[in-house]
Design a protein around this motif. Structure first.
Motif, mmCIF file in Angstrom:
data_model
loop_
_atom_site.group_PDB
_atom_site.id
_atom_site.type_symbol
_atom_site.label_atom_id
_atom_site.label_comp_id
_atom_site.label_asym_id
_atom_site.label_seq_id
_atom_site.Cartn_x
_atom_site.Cartn_y
_atom_site.Cartn_z
ATOM 1 N N ILE A 108 -6.577 13.766 -8.429
ATOM 2 C CA ILE A 108 -7.587 12.908 -7.799
ATOM 3 C C ILE A 108 -8.949 13.598 -7.846
ATOM 4 N N SER A 109 -8.984 14.873 -7.481
ATOM 5 C CA SER A 109 -10.242 15.629 -7.484
ATOM 6 C C SER A 109 -10.845 15.719 -8.879
ATOM 7 N N ALA A 110 -9.976 15.800 -9.897
ATOM 8 C CA ALA A 110 -10.445 15.921 -11.284
ATOM 9 C C ALA A 110 -10.785 14.564 -11.903
ATOM 10 N N GLY A 111 -10.584 13.481 -11.138
ATOM 11 C CA GLY A 111 -10.865 12.153 -11.664
ATOM 12 C C GLY A 111 -9.789 11.622 -12.592
ATOM 13 N N GLN A 112 -8.618 12.252 -12.588
ATOM 14 C CA GLN A 112 -7.509 11.820 -13.436
ATOM 15 C C GLN A 112 -6.651 10.759 -12.764
ATOM 16 N N PHE A 113 -6.922 10.502 -11.493
ATOM 17 C CA PHE A 113 -6.230 9.459 -10.741
ATOM 18 C C PHE A 113 -7.258 8.842 -9.812
ATOM 19 N N PRO A 114 -7.239 7.526 -9.616
ATOM 20 C CA PRO A 114 -8.273 6.891 -8.795
ATOM 21 C C PRO A 114 -8.212 7.329 -7.332
ATOM 22 N N PRO A 115 -9.354 7.315 -6.653
ATOM 23 C CA PRO A 115 -9.356 7.661 -5.230
ATOM 24 C C PRO A 115 -8.682 6.571 -4.403
ATOM 25 N N ALA A 116 -8.252 6.934 -3.217
ATOM 26 C CA ALA A 116 -7.629 5.966 -2.309
ATOM 27 C C ALA A 116 -8.610 4.828 -2.036
ATOM 28 N N ASN A 117 -8.072 3.620 -1.929
ATOM 29 C CA ASN A 117 -8.952 2.464 -1.739
ATOM 30 C C ASN A 117 -8.593 1.616 -0.522
ATOM 31 N N VAL A 118 -7.656 2.081 0.309
ATOM 32 C CA VAL A 118 -7.240 1.320 1.494
ATOM 33 C C VAL A 118 -7.125 2.276 2.674
ATOM 34 N N ARG A 119 -7.663 1.858 3.804
ATOM 35 C CA ARG A 119 -7.469 2.620 5.042
ATOM 36 C C ARG A 119 -6.250 2.050 5.740
ATOM 37 N N LEU A 120 -5.304 2.900 6.102
ATOM 38 C CA LEU A 120 -4.059 2.437 6.709
ATOM 39 C C LEU A 120 -4.267 2.179 8.199
ATOM 40 N N PRO A 121 -3.887 0.983 8.674
ATOM 41 C CA PRO A 121 -4.111 0.642 10.087
ATOM 42 C C PRO A 121 -3.262 1.494 11.019
ATOM 43 N N VAL B 9 0.856 -1.182 0.000
ATOM 44 C CA VAL B 9 0.000 0.000 0.000
ATOM 45 C C VAL B 9 0.892 1.231 0.000
ATOM 46 N N ALA B 10 0.537 2.206 -0.824
ATOM 47 C CA ALA B 10 1.330 3.431 -0.941
ATOM 48 C C ALA B 10 0.535 4.631 -0.446
ATOM 49 N N ARG B 11 1.235 5.515 0.245
ATOM 50 C CA ARG B 11 0.647 6.792 0.639
ATOM 51 C C ARG B 11 0.792 7.773 -0.527
ATOM 52 N N LEU B 12 0.065 8.867 -0.442
ATOM 53 C CA LEU B 12 0.071 9.866 -1.510
ATOM 54 C C LEU B 12 1.473 10.424 -1.744
ATOM 55 N N GLU B 13 2.248 10.604 -0.673
ATOM 56 C CA GLU B 13 3.604 11.147 -0.820
ATOM 57 C C GLU B 13 4.477 10.237 -1.695
ATOM 58 N N THR B 14 4.318 8.940 -1.516
ATOM 59 C CA THR B 14 5.100 7.983 -2.299
ATOM 60 C C THR B 14 4.686 8.023 -3.767
ATOM 61 N N ILE B 15 3.390 8.097 -4.010
ATOM 62 C CA ILE B 15 2.894 8.148 -5.388
ATOM 63 C C ILE B 15 3.342 9.435 -6.065
ATOM 64 N N ALA B 16 3.266 10.545 -5.353
ATOM 65 C CA ALA B 16 3.693 11.822 -5.924
ATOM 66 C C ALA B 16 5.175 11.792 -6.282
ATOM 67 N N ALA B 17 5.997 11.226 -5.397
ATOM 68 C CA ALA B 17 7.433 11.135 -5.677
ATOM 69 C C ALA B 17 7.679 10.268 -6.909
ATOM 70 N N ALA B 18 6.983 9.138 -7.000
ATOM 71 C CA ALA B 18 7.159 8.238 -8.142
ATOM 72 C C ALA B 18 6.681 8.874 -9.440
ATOM 73 N N ARG C 79 -3.458 4.558 11.665
ATOM 74 C CA ARG C 79 -3.175 5.906 11.166
ATOM 75 C C ARG C 79 -4.430 6.767 11.144
ATOM 76 N N GLY C 80 -5.418 6.448 11.957
ATOM 77 C CA GLY C 80 -6.646 7.243 11.986
ATOM 78 C C GLY C 80 -7.392 7.146 10.666
ATOM 79 N N GLN C 81 -7.630 8.283 10.075
ATOM 80 C CA GLN C 81 -8.389 8.330 8.821
ATOM 81 C C GLN C 81 -7.499 8.313 7.582
ATOM 82 N N GLU C 82 -6.198 8.144 7.762
ATOM 83 C CA GLU C 82 -5.284 8.177 6.619
ATOM 84 C C GLU C 82 -5.563 7.018 5.678
ATOM 85 N N ARG C 83 -5.529 7.314 4.394
ATOM 86 C CA ARG C 83 -5.835 6.310 3.385
ATOM 87 C C ARG C 83 -4.675 6.180 2.417
#
Length: 77
Positions: free
Chosen positions: A29-42, A8-17, A44-48
């Motif tokens: 993500i907001s524009a629908g050009q990248f899929p929304p997060a699909n995993v809740r990270l254990p 599972v990758a966080r947004l920071e990792t995807i942005a760097a890649a 980490r509260g609400q982090e996805r």
């Protein structure tokens, strides 16, 4: 330590890649050009995050770069 069955990758990792900023990725993500997060990270509260199969379905080359970063971070940690 909790080990997830799939990487599972966080947004920071995807942005760097992707060679993008966090703001650019959030806009994509907001524009629908990248899929929304699909995993809740254990623990980490609400982090996805994104599973590698989700990223690969959108952009296989990006998923490969994300996977390399994840592997490198596991070796360091």
């Amino acid at each position: 330590m909790i080990v997830l069955p799939i990487p599972v990758a966080r947004l920071e990792t995807i942005a760097a890649a992707a060679g993008s900023s966090l703001l650019t990725m959030r806009r994509r993500i907001s524009a629908g050009q990248f899929p929304p997060a699909n995993v809740r990270l254990p623990g980490r509260g609400q982090e996805r995050g994104w599973s590698l199969p989700t990223i690969a379905a959108h952009d296989p080359a990006l998923a490969d770069r994300v996977k390399r970063i994840i592997v490198a971070l596991e070796v360091v940690g």
